[in-house]
Design a protein around this motif. Structure first.
Motif, short mmCIF file in Angstrom:
data_model
loop_
_atom_site.label_atom_id
_atom_site.label_comp_id
_atom_site.label_asym_id
_atom_site.label_seq_id
_atom_site.Cartn_x
_atom_site.Cartn_y
_atom_site.Cartn_z
N TYR A 79 39.88 49.60 33.82
CA TYR A 79 39.17 49.02 35.16
C TYR A 79 38.09 49.50 35.38
O TYR A 79 37.78 50.64 35.02
CB TYR A 79 40.24 48.97 36.26
CG TYR A 79 40.66 50.23 36.46
CD1 TYR A 79 39.89 50.86 37.61
CD2 TYR A 79 41.80 50.90 36.41
CE1 TYR A 79 40.33 52.06 38.13
CE2 TYR A 79 42.23 52.46 36.70
CZ TYR A 79 41.15 52.74 37.77
OH TYR A 79 41.28 54.32 38.03
N THR B 71 35.74 49.46 39.34
CA THR B 71 35.62 49.11 40.69
C THR B 71 34.34 49.73 41.29
O THR B 71 33.64 50.60 40.95
CB THR B 71 37.01 49.64 41.58
OG1 THR B 71 36.89 51.26 41.68
CG2 THR B 71 38.24 49.16 41.10
N LEU C 286 36.97 39.40 41.96
CA LEU C 286 38.06 40.21 41.04
C LEU C 286 38.06 39.59 39.57
O LEU C 286 38.06 38.19 39.49
CB LEU C 286 39.51 39.80 41.85
CG LEU C 286 40.65 40.42 40.69
CD1 LEU C 286 40.58 41.84 40.57
CD2 LEU C 286 41.79 40.00 41.81
N MET D 122 39.24 39.45 35.44
CA MET D 122 39.95 40.16 34.44
C MET D 122 40.01 39.57 33.18
O MET D 122 39.77 38.19 33.02
CB MET D 122 41.73 39.66 34.74
CG MET D 122 42.78 40.21 33.86
SD MET D 122 44.52 40.15 34.41
CE MET D 122 44.55 38.55 34.59
N ARG D 123 39.56 40.70 32.17
CA ARG D 123 39.09 39.96 30.70
C ARG D 123 40.18 40.47 29.66
O ARG D 123 40.58 41.62 29.76
CB ARG D 123 37.76 40.64 30.50
CG ARG D 123 37.59 40.56 29.01
CD ARG D 123 36.29 41.44 28.56
NE ARG D 123 35.68 41.01 27.35
CZ ARG D 123 36.09 41.28 26.30
NH1 ARG D 123 36.85 42.40 26.05
NH2 ARG D 123 35.42 40.91 25.06
N LEU E 257 45.70 40.24 43.05
CA LEU E 257 45.96 41.30 41.98
C LEU E 257 47.48 40.73 41.44
O LEU E 257 47.73 40.95 40.20
CB LEU E 257 46.19 42.48 42.47
CG LEU E 257 44.46 43.24 42.55
CD1 LEU E 257 44.58 44.38 43.27
CD2 LEU E 257 44.07 43.47 41.08
N PHE F 190 47.14 37.92 39.34
CA PHE F 190 46.40 38.22 38.06
C PHE F 190 47.62 38.93 37.22
O PHE F 190 47.70 38.87 35.91
CB PHE F 190 45.43 39.32 38.26
CG PHE F 190 43.99 38.51 38.24
CD1 PHE F 190 43.71 37.10 38.34
CD2 PHE F 190 42.79 39.35 38.01
CE1 PHE F 190 42.82 36.41 38.39
CE2 PHE F 190 41.56 38.65 38.02
CZ PHE F 190 41.52 37.34 38.17
N ARG F 191 48.72 39.86 37.82
CA ARG F 191 49.75 40.29 36.94
C ARG F 191 50.49 39.12 36.45
O ARG F 191 51.33 39.14 35.38
CB ARG F 191 50.29 41.07 38.23
CG ARG F 191 51.70 41.78 37.28
CD ARG F 191 51.39 42.80 36.03
NE ARG F 191 52.31 43.37 35.66
CZ ARG F 191 53.08 44.34 36.06
NH1 ARG F 191 52.92 45.06 36.89
NH2 ARG F 191 54.45 44.57 35.22
N THR G 9 43.24 44.76 28.07
CA THR G 9 42.96 44.22 29.42
C THR G 9 41.91 45.26 30.09
O THR G 9 42.07 46.05 30.29
CB THR G 9 44.04 44.20 30.06
OG1 THR G 9 45.17 43.21 29.60
CG2 THR G 9 43.70 43.34 31.48
N ILE H 82 39.79 45.28 34.04
CA ILE H 82 39.89 44.49 35.27
C ILE H 82 38.61 44.85 36.10
O ILE H 82 38.41 46.11 36.29
CB ILE H 82 41.22 44.56 36.19
CG1 ILE H 82 42.17 43.70 35.62
CG2 ILE H 82 41.05 44.04 37.55
CD1 ILE H 82 43.47 44.20 36.00
N LEU I 4 36.81 44.93 40.08
CA LEU I 4 37.16 44.69 41.26
C LEU I 4 35.99 45.32 42.04
O LEU I 4 35.89 46.34 42.30
CB LEU I 4 38.44 45.09 41.75
CG LEU I 4 38.87 44.83 43.22
CD1 LEU I 4 38.58 43.25 43.66
CD2 LEU I 4 40.28 45.28 43.69
N ILE J 77 44.70 48.47 42.20
CA ILE J 77 44.75 47.96 40.59
C ILE J 77 45.96 48.67 40.06
O ILE J 77 46.83 48.13 39.36
CB ILE J 77 43.64 48.12 39.96
CG1 ILE J 77 42.61 47.13 40.57
CG2 ILE J 77 43.91 48.11 38.22
CD1 ILE J 77 41.03 47.33 39.74
#
Length: 960
Positions: A68, A70, A82, A84-85, A162, A165-166, A247, A249, A251, A264
């Protein structure tokens, strides 16, 4: 770390052929060699680089492998982005599952363990996120990305976002019945994308990447696989590809980065996936050492020829993001910049047979390095246009560039970095978040603007023109031995390979001389005479603006803001507008805009202006509205005086150069027959006239009318309606008020006296009439794909003078869109993205409309017309529920405060603060109007407007 970013668009080739090396950072060549870790052994690019990352970004990795980044950023305040890839895209599919990655992206909004099917989007809307602008997702060849634009940074909203996204990452239900319903939507999206231009892009991609298999892995998939992919295949792909270690993320928002990182970790630390990992997708090397030729023909496409060479990519050690490699990219960047400048100069001077040309060199999918030239022209000028452009390229390769050209490009690049440093403190959150995500995907280090500027200055201090010229020669070193020629044309050319060969041979048969140095002289608009005097000044407290009037009648409105550091936005409104165009000349506005924009100024051609203003942040855009002309631009404090001088010049000394007409005419002839190549294009030709009962301002011109340009008539109209008209200047941003007033006094305030009141709009310009309703749809034909069609329904709005009414209709349009999405997309799977909209011009308070538009298959138009009318009738009869009203208006309410931190918003508020002070009331009443709006009001509006007897229905169907 093996995250090389593959381009997600099927228009890859077009982008490559006009791209150039990145100027994101450059460095000194004499830095000591440092042993760096292998890129595949680290989590982030900066860990394998000697570049110093931007210290404001906090990177991290959870024990489960999720990574991640931030960052704390307060522009706009109290908001966050936010992202997410997942390292999963269409290249990870099999022949049987083509399109599955994109299909799975859709299914993320169709049910998870905690969020039932159909509730995800509604839940986000209740949080103030509009589906599309704030809630979206995309799938490419090697990645899938999800996006949420959060209207506040409260703990509750961050935690809920979040958690959503989870749910997406691990807990999608992928119910078979939900998959079945979504198939139709995917097919509708594929159908909506299908067009001659799209098919042409695919053909071009296939030629350039022959043998790689890329063209068989388009993210949209195929009809066959979309219809046949099974729930089991969904589950297998989901569990194997959506994994913590794959993954990333991002933010970014108005909270400390440490707090965002903890959020996160709280949401994702316990995520695990025991499914065996799969290897990363790769593209086989693309290399061609022999000449190749290809062609694509379709009567609905624009014509061009591309010339390229395809070579092996450089070793990883030369492509990884380091100080030395950024410095090494600089010579080729400058070479491409100067080369493309020459193409543009040829077009602007009226010397070119081509309408446009661009060249560049790019690393293509980590599989090849492509040097490319693309030349667009009218079909009968394509051969000559290509020969001219190829010779410009070869002239640069053989003879290089002039020192003046090099100096100009260095100045431009330097200024871009200086401005980046100045504006860094107020970079906007959404763009920052995407830069971080794209940097991660492309294995690039996010560095600060300050450090980049330092490295730039060190690099250019020692950079020579010879190094730049050598870089261009090396990039095109296979031009003579392995040229790749590709033709796209609207008319079939027999034996296209021979045609291409002959054209290239003819072009290369002539030896070329070097370009001579040129002198464009001095800037001619620095002195405007005696400065104007301020005759009045006042403050409008509740808007926070200062209003000034000069003795020549020019009005000035100023608003200081902190939202873009060192950025100043300017708009000049002048004279009369489109309402005063000649009624018997439907192409007049098109001609006026094109001639003025291409001709530049009386004392300077457009190309000369580019040289004279090199290294300065200045520029002027021009537009026309019903009431008047607008000039717009943005600058920085150091360049404000030059920006105002330019605007005064564009206002008072426009040029009407006959040499620009050949290019204008070529562009018209090139595109005119293609205007109906899509359903929406065909609608644009006829619907505006239909909805205004053939009013003269909405009639689309014929090609012959567009080509019949009378420069004297344009000049006379401008002199009468603009030069002698009122002038009002609006300036918003980060500036010293006293200095701005002084500089305006020296420029626009020094012009001859201007008329202080605008001309009343002629009744003939604002007397549009909505046609009588008709149950039978109007039929319009398009020349595009036979399985594509467009359905539109329009309801008249005949009294919207009150601003409140305008806003109520805007909310009703959003309500209608939500209902159509529920019925047409979620329940029926009949269309990809229904839209609802309003057109309520303030100049025609008794004419306007609310409309609906959907892409559909031709055989479904009649049925879907009935479905849409039933939805509208239900709103009229039963009203708008509190829930749908809340979901429709919540994004608007959440955006009220954010918009106040946007300089473009304030420019719109104050640009007529003196000439039409009533326009300020739109701002004054905005917040309270929306905050007090009730569902019952929208229900009443729906009951009034959704009258089927008054509606106009339009079906755009394929020819034949």
């Amino acid at each position: 770390m093996t995250q090389r970013l593959f381009l997600a668009s099927t228009a890859v080739l077009a982008a490559l052929l006009v791209s150039s090396c990145n100027t994101d950072d450059v460095a000194q060549n004499d830095m000591p060699v440092v042993e760096l870790p292998d890129i595949d052994s680290v989590d982030f690019a900066h860990q394998a680089s000697d570049l110093t990352m931007d210290e404001d970004i906090l990177y991290g990795r959870l024990p489960n492998g999720l990574r991640y980044a931030t960052m704390s950023n307060d522009t706009p305040s109290r908001t966050a982005t936010l992202l997410m890839r997942f390292d999963a895209g269409s290249l990870d599919e099999t022949d049987e599952t083509r399109g599955l990655a994109h299909f799975l992206e859709h299914m993320a909004f169709n049910g998870s363990e905690a969020i039932p099917e159909g509730e995800m989007v509604k839940r986000l809307e209740r949080l103030g996120l509009a589906f599309g602008p704030d809630t979206n997702a995309s799938t490419g060849f090697d990645q899938t990305m999800y996006q949420l634009e959060l209207p506040d940074t409260s703990d509750s909203l961050l935690d809920e976002a979040l958690e959503i996204f989870r749910e997406t990452a691990e807990r999608l239900t992928l119910a078979p019945e939900a998959i079945e319903r979504e198939r139709g939507i995917i097919l509708a999206e594929k159908r909506a994308r299908n067009s001659p231009a799209f098919r042409a892009q695919i053909a071009s991609l296939e030629f350039q990447t022959a043998g790689s298999g890329l063209v068989d892995r388009l993210p949209i998939g195929t009809n066959e696989t979309i219809q046949s992919v099974t729930p089991e295949q969904f589950r297998d792909f989901y569990t194997s590809q959506y994994r913590p270690e794959d993954t990333f993320i991002v933010l970014v928002g108005d909270r400390p980065a440490e707090q965002l990182s903890q959020k996160i970790e709280n949401a994702f630390a316990d995520w695990s996936n025991d499914t065996p990992a799969v290897d990363d997708a790769t593209v086989p090397a693309i290399r061609f050492d022999e000449p190749r030729f290809g062609a694509f023909f379709d009567p609905e496409v624009l014509s061009y020829v591309s010339l390229s060479t395809i070579s092996d990519v450089a070793p990883d050690s030369e492509r990884r993001d380091t100080v030395a490699n950024r410095a090494d990219s600089l010579p080729l960047y400058f070479a491409n910049a100067m080369l493309n400048r020459r193409f543009a100069k040829s077009v602007r001077a009226g010397e070119a047979s081509f309408t446009g040309a661009g060249a560049g060199v790019s690393d293509f999918f980590d599989a090849a390095e492509i040097a490319g030239l693309r030349v667009s022209a009218e079909p009968d000028k394509l051969r000559d246009g290509f020969i001219e452009a190829e010779r410009i390229l070869r002239q640069a390769i053989d003879h290089g560039f002039t020192q003046a050209e090099f100096t100009e490009q260095i100045a431009n690049a330097r200024k871009s970095w200086e401005v980046a440093v100045q504006t860094a403190p107020t970079r906007r959150t959404p763009s920052l978040a995407r830069q971080i995500l794209n940097g991660f995907a492309g294995e690039r280090v996010m560095t600060s603007a300050e450090s980049s500027l330092v490295r730039f200055e060190a690099a250019v201090a020692d950079l020579t023109l010879e190094e730049v010229e050598t870089a261009l020669k090396e990039a095109w070193d296979k031009l003579d031995t392995a040229p790749q020629l590709y033709l796209q044309a609207e008319s079939v050319i027999e034996e296209p390979e021979q045609w291409l060969r002959d054209m290239l041979n003819e072009s290369q048969s002539v030896s070329l001389d070097a370009v001579a140095e040129s002198n464009v002289g001095a800037f001619a608009y620095a002195d405007w005479g005696q400065p104007g005097k301020v005759v009045s000044s006042s403050v409008i407290e509740d808007i926070g603006i200062t209003t000034v009037q000069f003795d020549n009648g020019v009005r000035l409105n100023l608003k200081q803001t902190p939202y873009e550091e060192d950025v100043i936005r300017i708009r000049v409104k002048a004279g009369s507008g489109t309402a005063f165009y000649p009624q018997d000349a439907p192409a007049f506005g098109m001609q006026l805009r094109s001639v003025l924009n291409s001709s530049a100024l009386g004392a300077h051609k457009a190309d000369d202006l580019s040289t004279l203003t090199a290294g300065r942040t200045v520029g002027v855009g021009r537009g026309f509205s019903t009431r008047g002309m607008s000039l717009g631009g943005a600058t920085v404090p150091d360049d404000l005086e030059l920006q105002l001088q330019l605007m005064a010049a564009y206002l008072t000394d426009p040029a009407y150069r006959p040499e620009i007409l050949p290019n204008y005419e070529s562009r018209i002839r090139s595109v005119w027959s293609k205007l109906d190549s899509t359903p929406s294009g065909a609608a644009g030709l006829e619907v505006p006239s239909l909805l205004s009962s053939n009013h003269w301002r909405n009639v689309h011109p014929t090609e012959s009318q567009a080509l019949d340009v009378d420069l004297n008539a344009l000049s006379e109209w401008y002199a009468t309606h603009i030069t002698e008209g009122p002038i009002e200047v609006a300036i918003v941003g980060d500036f010293d008020e006293t200095r701005v007033i002084d500089l305006v006094a020296k420029t626009i305030g020094a012009l001859p006296d201007s008329r202080q009141s605008a001309q009343a709009l002629p009744q003939s310009a604002i007397n549009q009439m909505f046609p009588d309703g008709q149950a039978r749809p109007y039929k319009i034909t398009h020349a595009g794909e036979p399985d594509t069609a467009l359905l539109r329904i329009y309801w008249p709005v005949d009294d919207h003078e009150d601003t409140l009414v305008d806003r109520q209709f805007g909310v009703l349009a959003q309500v209608l869109k939500l209902e159509l999405t529920r019925v047409l997309r979620e329940e029926e799977g009949a269309t990809y993205s229904p839209s609802a909209f309003t057109s309520l011009p303030e100049t025609t308070p008794n004419w306007g409309y609310l409309g609906v538009s959907i892409e559909a298959s031709p055989e479904e138009l009649d049925r879907l017309t009935s479905v849409i009318e039933a939805v509208a009738a239900n709103l009229a009869e039963n009203g708008v529920t509190d829930d749908i009203f809340d979901r429709a208006i919540k994004p608007t309410l959440e955006n009220l405060e954010t918009s106040l931190e946007n300089n473009s918003y304030w420019l719109n508020v104050i640009d007529e603060a003196q000439g039409r002070p009533e326009t300020l009331d739109r701002h004054r009443t905005r917040d309270v109007t929306y905050q007090n709006m009730m569902a019952a009001e929208i229900s009443a509006v729906a009951k009034d407007v959704f009258n089927g007897d008054k509606a106009i229905r339009v079906h755009v169907v394929p020819e034949g």
